[in-house]
Design a protein around this motif. Structure first.
Motif, PDB file in Angstrom:
ATOM      1  N   GLU A  42     -13.741   2.377 -17.940  1.00 48.81           N
ATOM      2  CA  GLU A  42     -14.955   1.976 -18.659  1.00 48.81           C
ATOM      3  C   GLU A  42     -14.839   0.586 -19.259  1.00 48.81           C
ATOM      4  N   ALA A  92     -17.331  -2.632 -18.465  1.00 48.57           N
ATOM      5  CA  ALA A  92     -18.107  -3.178 -19.583  1.00 48.57           C
ATOM      6  C   ALA A  92     -18.000  -4.700 -19.668  1.00 48.57           C
ATOM      7  N   LYS A 132     -21.182  -7.090 -14.806  1.00 46.84           N
ATOM      8  CA  LYS A 132     -22.459  -6.480 -15.148  1.00 46.84           C
ATOM      9  C   LYS A 132     -23.243  -6.005 -13.919  1.00 46.84           C
ATOM     10  N   HIS A 157     -21.709  -2.881 -12.433  1.00 45.92           N
ATOM     11  CA  HIS A 157     -21.976  -1.739 -13.319  1.00 45.92           C
ATOM     12  C   HIS A 157     -23.397  -1.232 -13.121  1.00 45.92           C
TER      13      HIS A 157
END
Length: 283
Positions: A96, A100, A105, A108
């Protein structure tokens, strides 16, 4: 037949799997697994059933599937060789904290998107095909960076087609075995006349119960599903043959040109003749 919750084998010294599955290991019926899947078809053609999506697949096609998305790449003929380079990984293997990071980004967002199934197009497909062929030969740190680069390319590209979104399987194991039985029968007989009476009898349900069951699980009516199989067959004929379009209509399970033309445009957003022109070289 029981539905398969597939367990993906990952080597002890690896955090994800990348390997070629070739006949007979390519043949896995309606199944799902927790891992994300990036698949490059290297041999064969057929029908892709992915969530509520029904469409053709061909050599060179690439699909990205989220975890727990049921799918089945069914060969056009049982004697055909099927083969694919397949990458399997869990979201957790990144950690995680890593996901993050602001630099990650876009990846994700790709992994958490409600777009469960994506098909790669044009230049992106060509690039990722080369990446996956290389990835299968790599190990260690180089394999991680290669996969990361591939996912970054997919997550930042507009050359993708969303084929299924917000799909979740809510059925039990028993219900999944019925779905698989219905799929198998339909894929063998979709060019023939299939009635609700016979398909409901196959599922051992009344017609109203079967209609509710199928719509709940596949997110579309049975006849919409059947229609997509037939239109997919027509698309293959339009691409690969010079047959008269009227003949293709009748050879795709339709007995009315007006109905075929209307349904084709509904599914493909173009007429059969317009579709064919997309695949014919300009002379």
């Amino acid at each position: 037949m029981q539905p398969l919750i597939q367990k993906i084998h990952i080597e002890q010294d690896s955090s994800f799997a990348c390997r070629t599955y070739r006949t007979p290991n390519f043949e896995t019926n309606w199944h799902m697994h927790e891992e994300y899947e990036l698949i490059l078809i290297t041999e064969g053609t057929g029908t892709a059933l992915i969530g509520d999506y029904v469409g053709n697949y061909n050599t060179g096609d690439i699909f990205f599937l989220s975890g727990n998305l049921p799918h089945w790449f069914r060969k056009a003929h049982h004697k055909m060789i099927g083969s694919a380079i397949v990458v399997h990984f869990t979201k957790q293997f990144w950690g995680e904290t890593f996901l993050a990071l602001p630099e990650i980004k876009s990846i994700h967002q790709l992994l958490t998107s409600t777009n469960n199934g994506i098909q790669l197009q044009k230049n992106l497909r060509t690039k990722i095909a080369k990446d996956l062929i290389m990835l299968e030969k790599l190990s260690g740190f180089n394999s991680i960076t290669q996969l990361l680069q591939s996912l970054h390319s997919i997550s930042t590209s507009k050359e993708i087609s969303v084929i299924t979104a917000n799909f979740s399987l809510t059925s039990s194991s028993k219900e999944n075995s019925v779905i698989e039985k219905v799929f198998e029968y339909s894929l063998k007989n979709y060019l023939k006349h299939i009635t609700l009476e016979e398909i409901a009898a196959l599922a051992e349900m009344s017609i109203p119960t079967f209609c509710r069951f199928f719509k709940k699980n596949i997110k579309k009516s049975y006849f919409d599903f059947l229609q997509e199989l037939r239109i997919g067959h027509a698309c293959k004929l339009l691409q690969a043959s010079n047959d008269n379009i009227i003949d293709i209509c009748y050879n795709s399970g339709y007995n009315s040109w007006a109905h075929f033309s209307k349904q084709f445009k509904k599914v493909k957003q173009v007429t059969p003749s317009q579709y064919r022109k997309q695949f014919k070289p300009i002379s």
